[in-house]
Write an enzyme that holds these catalytic residues in place. Structure first.
Site, short mmCIF file in Angstrom:
data_model
loop_
_atom_site.label_atom_id
_atom_site.label_comp_id
_atom_site.label_asym_id
_atom_site.label_seq_id
_atom_site.Cartn_x
_atom_site.Cartn_y
_atom_site.Cartn_z
N ARG A 7 11.38 3.99 3.07
CA ARG A 7 11.00 3.10 4.18
C ARG A 7 12.21 2.27 4.55
NH1 ARG A 7 5.68 -0.59 4.76
NH2 ARG A 7 4.97 1.45 5.47
N HIS A 43 5.42 6.79 11.21
CA HIS A 43 4.87 6.57 9.88
C HIS A 43 3.95 7.76 9.58
CE1 HIS A 43 3.65 4.71 6.30
NE2 HIS A 43 3.32 3.50 6.73
N ARG A 90 0.80 -1.21 0.00
CA ARG A 90 0.00 0.00 0.00
C ARG A 90 0.84 1.27 0.00
NH1 ARG A 90 -2.37 -3.99 1.54
NH2 ARG A 90 -0.63 -4.29 2.93
N THR A 91 1.80 1.36 0.92
CA THR A 91 2.52 2.62 1.07
C THR A 91 3.33 2.95 -0.18
OG1 THR A 91 2.66 2.27 3.46
CG2 THR A 91 4.13 3.91 2.51
#
Length: 318
Positions: A103, A131, A53-54
């Site tokens: 990330r 986050h 997703r990210t």
């Protein structure tokens, strides 16, 4: 915000966070108008650990704004396998890109990257620490569902020790104020002391720690579910023992307010049954869409690319 890195949301004043929420709503309503906002811009996504997703959200956000994307989706695809440091990788990539989203499994990696880069860096998650863009997605979803992000009772359930999304959300909600947190977890996965200290430092926020979800679900305006993260455990036996501690199902939903919103940063394992997906209070897939919109707002803001036709409330009042 122009030209600034975003390591935590503490880097962004609350009025600017609200402006990002307003921009995301504008983007949602004016997709065609904003389609060339970041034309010719390049985003680099440096993801040292798995993400669906990210990473795709960051990339889709830039593509929808008219920009382009480069990067890697795993440390094994980078020169980290040859021993290259974060400093050197980011220094190199900042020669190619206008913006970096990174990330990394280690806390503090995003700060190192921001200090090394010649272009803005957005933290896409560093270890169990922060986050910030997931928190923006959470705030946008809460505001959409309840019309506000203050004066709420917010339950956070599951892995509250390693859940960076939980830590980020608590920290930012404390800055908005007037939040009663209900922290629901087994004793082994309780909220870290530094996060509880953040709540204690807010004159308008409070918390209680409980182990029984069913006992408190009826009091909640927001229920933020999390998975027990296998990748954070050194002992698989501990993971297997704790992973099924909390499962949100139809029976528990019957105990909740009709207006309660259920959020989850995803991926889920089995902590929310699929039957709950059909409940109108399930907001986690809306949360995914709003995450993309918030990243569009953030990317364009950090780059200084104005959204065509957008006026802030401040500009409208003037």
């Amino acid at each position: 915000m122009v030209g600034s890195s975003v390591v935590t949301l503490d880097d962004i004043p609350i009025p600017e966070v609200q402006l990002l929420l307003d921009k995301a709503q504008y983007i949602d309503e004016h997709r065609k108008e904003v389609a060339n906002t970041c034309n010719s811009r390049v985003l680099a996504t440096l993801f040292y650990e798995p993400s669906t997703r990210t990473r795709l959200s960051f990339e889709t956000a830039m593509l929808r704004l008219g920009g382009k994307v480069i990067g890697f989706a795993g440390a094994e695809q980078s020169s980290a396998t040859k021993g290259e440091t974060i400093h050197d990788t980011v220094k190199v990539v900042s020669q190619y890109a206008d913006l970096i989203a990174m990330r990394h499994p280690k806390e503090g990696a995003a700060l190192v990257a921001a200090q090394s880069s010649e272009v803005p860096v957005i933290n896409a998650g560093d270890g169990g620490h922060m986050h910030p863009t997931q928190t923006l997605a959470d705030l946008s979803t809460i505001q959409s569902r309840l019309g506000r992000v203050t004066d709420l009772t917010v339950g956070l359930c599951g892995d509250l020790t390693f859940g960076r999304t939980v830590h980020s959300l608590i920290s930012t909600l404390c800055r908005f104020g007037n939040i009663r947190f209900v922290l629901i977890s087994p004793n082994e996965l309780k909220t870290p002391r530094y996060v509880l200290d953040r709540i204690d430092q807010s004159p308008t926020c409070s918390y209680v720690e409980v182990e029984d979800l069913a006992q408190v679900i009826g009091d909640l305006d927001v229920l933020y579910m999390t998975r027990v993260q296998k990748e954070r455990f050194f002992n698989e036996d501990d993971y297997l023992r704790l992973r099924d501690t909390y499962i949100l199902d139809e029976a528990k939903m019957h105990l909740a307010k009709p207006s309660m919103a259920v959020l989850h940063p995803l991926p889920r394992v089995n902590e929310i049954t699929k039957q709950v997906d059909d409940d109108p209070r399930a907001a986690y897939f809306e949360q995914v869409r709003r995450g993309m919109l918030m990243r569009m707002a953030l990317e364009s803001s950090v780059l200084g690319d104005e959204l065509p036709g957008f006026k802030s409330n401040k500009e409208v009042l003037v």
